[in-house]
Design a protein around this motif. Sequence first.
Motif, short mmCIF file in Angstrom:
data_model
loop_
_atom_site.label_atom_id
_atom_site.label_comp_id
_atom_site.label_asym_id
_atom_site.label_seq_id
_atom_site.Cartn_x
_atom_site.Cartn_y
_atom_site.Cartn_z
N ILE A 192 -27.61 1.37 7.00
CA ILE A 192 -28.29 1.31 8.36
C ILE A 192 -27.79 0.35 8.92
CG2 ILE A 192 -30.15 -0.06 9.53
CD1 ILE A 192 -31.60 -0.24 7.12
N MET A 193 -27.30 1.30 10.37
CA MET A 193 -26.15 0.08 11.62
C MET A 193 -27.07 0.13 12.70
SD MET A 193 -22.96 1.43 13.44
CE MET A 193 -21.81 1.90 12.45
N GLU A 194 -27.36 -1.44 13.19
CA GLU A 194 -28.27 -1.62 13.38
C GLU A 194 -27.71 -1.15 15.37
OE1 GLU A 194 -28.71 -5.83 12.61
OE2 GLU A 194 -30.62 -5.07 11.34
N HIS A 195 -28.88 -0.95 15.89
CA HIS A 195 -28.56 -1.10 17.86
C HIS A 195 -29.41 -2.18 18.16
CE1 HIS A 195 -26.48 -0.03 21.53
NE2 HIS A 195 -28.09 -0.31 21.53
N ARG A 196 -28.43 -2.96 18.44
CA ARG A 196 -29.18 -4.62 19.74
C ARG A 196 -28.61 -3.92 21.22
NH1 ARG A 196 -32.02 -2.54 15.38
NH2 ARG A 196 -32.59 -4.03 14.14
N GLY A 197 -29.93 -4.31 22.12
CA GLY A 197 -29.14 -4.27 23.34
C GLY A 197 -29.62 -3.76 23.89
N ASP A 198 -28.47 -2.94 25.61
CA ASP A 198 -28.63 -2.60 26.35
C ASP A 198 -29.01 -0.34 25.93
OD1 ASP A 198 -28.82 -0.79 28.25
OD2 ASP A 198 -26.35 -1.72 29.45
N TRP B 268 -20.16 5.17 28.72
CA TRP B 268 -21.05 5.64 28.94
C TRP B 268 -22.25 5.28 30.04
CZ3 TRP B 268 -21.28 9.41 24.80
CH2 TRP B 268 -21.21 8.75 24.00
N GLU B 269 -22.16 4.53 31.13
CA GLU B 269 -22.38 4.22 31.84
C GLU B 269 -22.36 5.24 32.45
OE1 GLU B 269 -24.13 0.80 33.36
OE2 GLU B 269 -23.40 -0.55 31.90
N ALA C 161 -28.10 1.34 27.49
CA ALA C 161 -26.81 3.16 27.73
C ALA C 161 -25.92 2.82 26.68
CB ALA C 161 -26.38 2.02 29.35
N MET C 162 -25.84 1.51 26.01
CA MET C 162 -24.87 1.01 24.72
C MET C 162 -24.70 1.93 23.60
SD MET C 162 -22.54 0.91 26.41
CE MET C 162 -20.75 0.14 25.66
N LEU C 163 -26.05 2.83 23.48
CA LEU C 163 -25.89 3.01 22.17
C LEU C 163 -25.21 4.84 22.37
CD1 LEU C 163 -28.29 4.22 19.72
CD2 LEU C 163 -29.95 4.87 21.12
N GLY C 164 -24.66 5.16 22.69
CA GLY C 164 -23.67 6.03 22.44
C GLY C 164 -22.86 5.34 21.34
N ALA C 165 -22.26 4.39 22.48
CA ALA C 165 -20.98 3.79 21.25
C ALA C 165 -21.71 3.50 19.83
CB ALA C 165 -20.41 2.54 22.22
N THR C 166 -23.03 2.82 19.83
CA THR C 166 -22.90 2.95 18.54
C THR C 166 -23.16 4.08 17.36
OG1 THR C 166 -24.40 1.09 19.27
CG2 THR C 166 -24.76 1.44 17.05
#
Length: 294
Positions: free
Chosen positions: A155-161, A116-117, A163-168
């Motif tokens: 719910i699926m949580e996204h925690r962290g960078d 994704w970056e 830039a990686m939200l696309g993967a979640t």
Amino acid sequence: MKPALQNYHARMQRVLDHIDRHLDDDLDLDTLSSIAAYSKYHFHRQFMATFGLSVHRYVQLARMKRASYRLAFGDDAQSVTDIAMDAGYDAPDAFARAFRQRFGQSPSSFRKSPDWEPWLAAFGPLDNARSKLMQKIFTSDDVTIREVPTTPVAIMEHRGDPAMLGATIQRFIAWRKAAGLHPKTNPTFTVWRSERRPASSADYSADLCVGTDQPIEANGEQIKAGDIPGGRCAVLRVVGNTHNLEPAALYLYRDWLPASGEELRDFPIYCQRLSFFPEVPEHETVADVFLPLK
């Protein structure tokens, strides 16, 4: 804004909207300059001066963005060949070369596991160009107060960078497809539990949610049940440019709330996504931003 500048912006906005709606068509300079009501000579230079991109480059990036969304988030039944043709390439190998050059991955590799970056970096110029005409000025007349019912969600949580939200998002879409929770029948929400750009990217936090009152099958994913609580909310609708809802959220927090005399309820600001790119042209995407109130 001065009338002459307003007219100029309106002309250029018509061009961007036409490109959005007609990515499958022949978007030549003659067609686009006539929509802007400028001569070809002046239009090309004005477009470049306004957006920092040539018309050809802008169209290329817009088509490649749609193609990458289809690869990452779309139906696997659509072949890379079909996606290449829709992106304006005569052959899959030409599309693959252009795709690899831009993102450092082949289309098939990106479909399986996107990096994704480089993707975010590649579309920086396109997003910057679009934002120059899409700086929406919100007013209190754009805000309504609604009584919202409690909505049970998975719910699926996204925690962290971020830039990686696309993967979640990619995993979330795959999971909800497997669970039969289609956006047309089950509403889609994002709950923001941190700022869009926290001081440390590791502190970024958001929940991807789909409305359902059915028992949840995790199917190997980290999915939990929860609720978006009911109550009064200030609601601001955003049309177009819904990949960045930060300006709408900041308007509600910084401008509307202090002037309204209202008090916040103990739940984060969130949005409901009502339409999605590339199912609709990017300028026609719609999202409602909800600020929970006491």
